[in-house]
Design a protein around this motif. Structure first.
Motif, PDB file in Angstrom:
ATOM      1  N   ASN A  69      12.080  46.502  63.524  1.00 54.15           N
ATOM      2  CA  ASN A  69      11.064  45.489  63.730  1.00 54.15           C
ATOM      3  C   ASN A  69       9.805  46.171  64.263  1.00 54.15           C
ATOM      4  O   ASN A  69       9.854  46.853  65.284  1.00 54.15           O
ATOM      5  N   ARG A  70       8.701  46.003  63.551  1.00 52.87           N
ATOM      6  CA  ARG A  70       7.487  46.744  63.914  1.00 52.87           C
ATOM      7  C   ARG A  70       6.972  46.403  65.302  1.00 52.87           C
ATOM      8  O   ARG A  70       6.415  47.254  65.983  1.00 52.87           O
ATOM      9  N   LEU A  71       7.138  45.121  65.708  1.00 51.51           N
ATOM     10  CA  LEU A  71       6.677  44.744  67.053  1.00 51.51           C
ATOM     11  C   LEU A  71       7.491  45.466  68.114  1.00 51.51           C
ATOM     12  O   LEU A  71       6.948  46.051  69.044  1.00 51.51           O
ATOM     13  N   ARG A 103      -5.601  62.742  57.437  1.00 51.98           N
ATOM     14  CA  ARG A 103      -4.388  63.035  56.677  1.00 51.98           C
ATOM     15  C   ARG A 103      -3.227  62.245  57.241  1.00 51.98           C
ATOM     16  O   ARG A 103      -3.242  61.864  58.402  1.00 51.98           O
ATOM     17  N   GLU A 104      -2.192  62.070  56.407  1.00 57.98           N
ATOM     18  CA  GLU A 104      -0.944  61.507  56.907  1.00 57.98           C
ATOM     19  C   GLU A 104       0.100  62.618  56.891  1.00 57.98           C
ATOM     20  O   GLU A 104       0.197  63.375  55.915  1.00 57.98           O
ATOM     21  N   VAL A 105       0.839  62.700  57.981  1.00 58.63           N
ATOM     22  CA  VAL A 105       1.861  63.740  58.098  1.00 58.63           C
ATOM     23  C   VAL A 105       3.157  63.119  58.602  1.00 58.63           C
ATOM     24  O   VAL A 105       3.161  61.984  59.086  1.00 58.63           O
ATOM     25  N   ASN A 152       2.627  56.248  63.396  1.00 61.74           N
ATOM     26  CA  ASN A 152       2.568  55.003  62.616  1.00 61.74           C
ATOM     27  C   ASN A 152       3.928  54.325  62.555  1.00 61.74           C
ATOM     28  O   ASN A 152       4.048  53.151  62.830  1.00 61.74           O
ATOM     29  N   GLU A 153       4.957  55.068  62.234  1.00 58.60           N
ATOM     30  CA  GLU A 153       6.240  54.424  61.972  1.00 58.60           C
ATOM     31  C   GLU A 153       7.403  55.373  62.190  1.00 58.60           C
ATOM     32  O   GLU A 153       7.280  56.580  61.947  1.00 58.60           O
ATOM     33  N   LEU A 154       8.533  54.803  62.626  1.00 60.08           N
ATOM     34  CA  LEU A 154       9.770  55.584  62.767  1.00 60.08           C
ATOM     35  C   LEU A 154      10.767  55.095  61.717  1.00 60.08           C
ATOM     36  O   LEU A 154      10.880  53.899  61.485  1.00 60.08           O
TER      37      LEU A 154
END
Ligand code: AMP
Length: 396
Positions: free
Chosen positions: A106-108, A189-191, A267-269
């Motif tokens: 869940n992003r929140l 960039r995205e890494v 950004n995200e896991l």
């Protein structure tokens, strides 16, 4: 510490997509059995597994029967409901444990957890009503990104809000679901960093790779990324701290933005092997899938050494638009490896497979991967009377 599960043991997998397929291939090579659980039949994982249970995730009786039939459970899909994972965990070890899944699905919750642990993240506000959204836009300003809290991946459930006129459309796309509004990060960039942690707390990582997205979906990964040693060190330290703070046993990927002034923003896991780690199958001593297997079975982790610079290009269903891609054309690139996931229906945006190119330098590998992918449809582009034009065809 408990004894490791040795070859011959059965590993259960929740989820049946390509990540489970590549885990199953690694596991079978090492003499393990794989039992997959998902609501679908004839799946990418099921096709190469020893056993396939087809049942909904909320069928807790089926989940318990599955748990009794395996020695450990992991997952390749993080949207498995907590109730299923908890029911299974009463009978057999689930790795990583259910709180890892709960936090990251869940992003929140994920963003709150990252913030509380002082990881660098984009400014954000929870959105549970239209008023929250308007208040959030006043605080964060334009542009901002609205994302559904649950079931989000590959940009699904995501809208970019660049001006007040976009608000109604973004709200309509939410359909009343809880969401998170994030400040837009003007990244350079995205890494990402794929890392693994063993039952004994041992930690390994695959270094920093660069990811290029197209329409919010990963397009090309180049490994290693062309970043300074200082940025690589910081990204790898974030990975280690995340896996330790979440007490992960298994593989986890951290996706990050790198800004023009050298800042990293998480950004995200993803608490599992990741698309940006697919190159490890062909380019590293131990693939991310073998690493997941080793971690969840309590074996020592393998070397993450990268043997050659590499790049991965995704093959989306769009490539099938005018008929079957020309596989021989990609295989004509001798240092390019073809991976197909066995999916029957080639829908636009659907991940059907990938190509990994190995070369003397990362940029050259990326060029080769792209060239091999372009060759797949060159014949279609050149022929005006393509027999396969029209509806996407089934691959098999
Ligand atoms: P996600 O589904 O959160 O992984 O997002 C998919 C892609 O959308 C990312 O890889 C970025 O390219 C883009 N994106 C997501 N969030 C942001 C943000 N806050 N600022 C800028 N781009 C974003």
């Amino acid at each position: 510490m408990t004894d490791p599960l040795l070859p011959g043991a059965t590993v259960g997998v929740f989820g049946s997509g390509q990540l489970g397929r590549m885990l199953a291939l690694a596991a079978r090579r090492m003499g393990y059995r794989i039992h997959v659980y998902s609501p679908e039949a004839d799946t990418p994982t099921g096709q190469v597994a020893d056993r396939e249970t087809v049942a909904p995730y909320n069928d807790l009786e089926a989940v318990r029967a599955f748990a009794r039939a395996v020695d450990v459970i992991t997952f390749e899909f993080e949207n498995v409901p907590s109730a299923a994972v908890d029911a299974a965990a009463e009978l057999v070890p689930v790795r990583p444990r259910s709180t890892v899944l709960y936090t990251t699905q869940n992003r929140l919750r994920e963003k709150i957890w990252l913030d509380q642990h002082a990881f660098p993240v984009a400014r954000s506000v929870p959105v549970r009503s239209p008023e929250n959204l308007l208040g959030g836009l006043r605080r964060l300003g334009y542009p901002a990104v609205l994302k559904t809290a649950g079931y989000g991946y590959d940009g699904k459930g995501q809208s970019l809000i660049t001006r007040p006129e976009d608000v109604d459309g973004a709200l309509a796309a939410l359909g009343g679901q809880d969401a998170i509004l994030e400040a837009y990060v003007a990244f350079k960039r995205e890494v990402s960093v794929v890392a693994a942690r063993g039952v004994d707390g041992s930690f390994v990582h695959y270094g920093v790779v660069e990811n290029e997205h197209r329409a919010h979906i990963l397009d090309v990964t180049t490994a290693p990324a062309a970043v300074s040693p200082e940025i690589a060190r910081r990204a790898e330290a974030i990975a280690r701290e995340v896996l330790e703070a979440l007490d992960v046993v298994g593989v986890l990927c951290i996706e990050m933005f790198l800004t023009g002034d050298g800042k990293l923003v998480v950004n995200e896991l993803a608490p599992r092997p990741h698309n940006s780690g697919h190159y490890t199958v062909d380019a590293c001593v131990t693939s991310q899938f073998e690493q997941q297997l080793r971690a969840v079975c309590g074996l020592p982790l393998g070397s993450t050494e990268q043997l050659r610079p590499a790049a991965m290009a995704n093959l989306l269903g769009d490539l099938w638009q005018r008929g079957e891609p020309d596989w021989a054309a990609a295989c004509a690139f001798p240092n390019v490896k073809l991976h197909l996931y066995g999916k029957r229906e080639a829908r636009p945006g659907r991940k059907m497979g990938h190509l990994t190119a190995l070369a003397a330098a990362p940029a050259e590998a990326a060029e080769q991967a792209r060239a091999a992918r372009a060759a797949l449809t060159l014949a279609h582009a050149n022929s005006t009377t393509s027999a396969g034009s029209g509806e996407p065809r089934d691959r098999r």
